[in-house]
Design a protein around this motif. Structure first.
Motif, PDB file in Angstrom:
ATOM      1  N   ARG A  70       8.870   2.426  -7.888  1.00  0.00           N
ATOM      2  CA  ARG A  70       9.549   1.389  -8.589  1.00  0.00           C
ATOM      3  C   ARG A  70       8.620  -0.143  -8.733  1.00  0.00           C
ATOM      4  NH1 ARG A  70      10.514  -1.352 -12.518  1.00  0.00           N
ATOM      5  NH2 ARG A  70      12.644  -2.083 -13.340  1.00  0.00           N
ATOM      6  N   LEU A  71       7.969  -0.569  -9.999  1.00  0.00           N
ATOM      7  CA  LEU A  71       7.238  -1.570  -9.979  1.00  0.00           C
ATOM      8  C   LEU A  71       8.177  -2.964  -9.612  1.00  0.00           C
ATOM      9  CD1 LEU A  71       4.680  -0.835 -12.697  1.00  0.00           C
ATOM     10  CD2 LEU A  71       4.621  -0.304 -10.359  1.00  0.00           C
ATOM     11  N   ILE A 125       9.591  -5.978 -19.363  1.00  0.00           N
ATOM     12  CA  ILE A 125       8.173  -6.079 -19.338  1.00  0.00           C
ATOM     13  C   ILE A 125       7.588  -5.079 -18.093  1.00  0.00           C
ATOM     14  CG2 ILE A 125       6.145  -7.325 -18.731  1.00  0.00           C
ATOM     15  CD1 ILE A 125       7.525  -9.838 -19.986  1.00  0.00           C
ATOM     16  N   THR A 126       8.389  -5.082 -17.212  1.00  0.00           N
ATOM     17  CA  THR A 126       7.896  -4.464 -15.651  1.00  0.00           C
ATOM     18  C   THR A 126       8.314  -2.760 -16.310  1.00  0.00           C
ATOM     19  OG1 THR A 126       8.632  -6.087 -14.307  1.00  0.00           O
ATOM     20  CG2 THR A 126       8.354  -4.104 -13.340  1.00  0.00           C
ATOM     21  N   ASP A 127       8.901  -2.429 -17.022  1.00  0.00           N
ATOM     22  CA  ASP A 127       9.543  -1.201 -17.272  1.00  0.00           C
ATOM     23  C   ASP A 127       8.467  -0.733 -18.166  1.00  0.00           C
ATOM     24  OD1 ASP A 127      11.797  -1.064 -15.771  1.00  0.00           O
ATOM     25  OD2 ASP A 127      13.046  -1.395 -17.256  1.00  0.00           O
ATOM     26  N   LYS A 128       7.828  -1.506 -19.170  1.00  0.00           N
ATOM     27  CA  LYS A 128       6.831  -0.947 -19.961  1.00  0.00           C
ATOM     28  C   LYS A 128       5.655  -0.853 -19.354  1.00  0.00           C
ATOM     29  CE  LYS A 128       8.956  -1.123 -24.062  1.00  0.00           C
ATOM     30  NZ  LYS A 128       9.097   0.077 -25.050  1.00  0.00           N
ATOM     31  N   ILE A 129       5.419  -1.598 -18.429  1.00  0.00           N
ATOM     32  CA  ILE A 129       4.219  -1.292 -17.647  1.00  0.00           C
ATOM     33  C   ILE A 129       4.241  -0.079 -16.971  1.00  0.00           C
ATOM     34  CG2 ILE A 129       2.504  -2.397 -15.692  1.00  0.00           C
ATOM     35  CD1 ILE A 129       3.270  -5.149 -16.941  1.00  0.00           C
ATOM     36  N   VAL A 173       0.856  -1.125   0.116  1.00  0.00           N
ATOM     37  CA  VAL A 173       0.127  -0.062  -0.191  1.00  0.00           C
ATOM     38  C   VAL A 173       1.005   1.158  -0.015  1.00  0.00           C
ATOM     39  CG1 VAL A 173      -1.701   1.186   1.090  1.00  0.00           C
ATOM     40  CG2 VAL A 173      -2.030  -1.127   1.191  1.00  0.00           C
ATOM     41  N   ASN A 174       0.802   1.993  -1.046  1.00  0.00           N
ATOM     42  CA  ASN A 174       1.694   2.984  -1.159  1.00  0.00           C
ATOM     43  C   ASN A 174       1.017   4.280  -0.397  1.00  0.00           C
ATOM     44  OD1 ASN A 174       3.236   5.574  -1.994  1.00  0.00           O
ATOM     45  ND2 ASN A 174       3.139   4.770  -4.135  1.00  0.00           N
ATOM     46  N   MET A 175       1.391   4.574   0.874  1.00  0.00           N
ATOM     47  CA  MET A 175       0.919   5.408   1.959  1.00  0.00           C
ATOM     48  C   MET A 175       1.343   6.994   1.378  1.00  0.00           C
ATOM     49  SD  MET A 175       0.892   3.674   5.566  1.00  0.00           S
ATOM     50  CE  MET A 175       0.131   2.103   5.604  1.00  0.00           C
TER      51      MET A 175
END
Length: 266
Positions: free
Chosen positions: A165-166, A240-244, A157-159
């Protein structure tokens, strides 16, 4: 009875799911789905942009192809409340609704909570266990079955609401599926107003939420090319993560602008 793996419960993988498990799961999914619609749509105000795109990929995607939805994570109630925008008949359809991940140490820390979340189509992710763990394996398995899986690639959870970074786990899930799933990014603003990230953690009403559905991402050709050029698993999941991440960062700016306009309306 459900199978037990380590400290958490999972539903049987066979087609002959015990009747008691099936009934309990259908009741849980229906109850939580209807609760989500009441709280998000009736007791608060939500504006949804591109809802038709979400419906198209949920209903009209090729048979047997999995769907991975990804979103930012600002409240402990993001899931299930986010799905309150769906049609009632979808919310009460256990076979239709998503699988989603949750922190094992919070949602699967005893038998009662493990059963409840398992009935509600939630699987555990162990923070710190990396991209190769039972939770990500389970997500891949469900996607290979053509199911819908939701994932929070921020990993928490990003408070602070800052862009983080994903996690590469989302890249690993997509890369390791036998049939590359469609990926649908979603960005929402305002969920932390419905359930603030502070005690006493009571859901509130009359708040505003903006929900932006992005365009479907198809990584099938990317994965095929990267594997054919002998890229390492780490390189593939990072790509893939960078593209998302790029897509979600762009969506964030749009969603925040739309939400600002929404909150100015009386």
């Amino acid at each position: 009875m459900p199978l037990k793996e380590g400290s958490w419960l999972i539903p049987p993988r066979t087609k002959k799911i015990p009747w008691l498990w099936r009934i309990s799961s259908r009741f849980t999914v229906s109850f939580v789905g209807l609760y989500s619609k009441v709280w998000l749509v009736w007791l608060n105000k939500v504006q949804v942009h591109n809802s038709e795109v979400l419906q198209d990929v949920l209903v009209k995607r090729p048979k047997g192809r999995g769907l991975l939805t990804v979103s930012n994570h600002t409240s402990c109630l993001d899931d299930p409340l986010l799905w309150g925008i769906l049609k009632t008949r979808q919310l009460v359809n256990r076979d239709f609704m998503r699988w989603t991940s949750a922190a094992e140490d919070i949602c699967f820390n005893n038998r009662m909570t493990s059963l409840f979340f398992s009935f509600g189509k939630v699987f555990p992710i162990v923070r710190g266990d990396g991209v190769y763990q039972k939770g990500t394996d389970f997500a891949i398995e469900q996607l290979d079955f053509g199911k819908w899986v939701h994932f929070f690639p921020e990993g928490k959870v990003n408070m602070t609401l800052e862009f983080v970074r994903l996690k590469w786990g989302v890249g690993r899930i997509i890369a390791d599926c036998k049939k590359t799933p469609l990926v649908l990014p979603i960005w929402h603003v305002g969920m932390e107003q419905i359930l603030p990230n502070r005690t006493p953690y009571i859901p509130l009403i009359k708040k505003k939420v903006t929900y932006l559905v992005g365009n479907p991402l198809d990584f099938a050709k990317d994965v095929e090319f990267l594997k054919s050029t002998k890229k390492t698993p780490e390189e593939i999941r990072k790509y893939i993560t960078d593209k998302i991440q790029e897509e979600m960062l762009s969506m964030r700016n749009v969603a925040e602008h739309l939400h600002k306009e929404f909150t100015l309306l009386q």
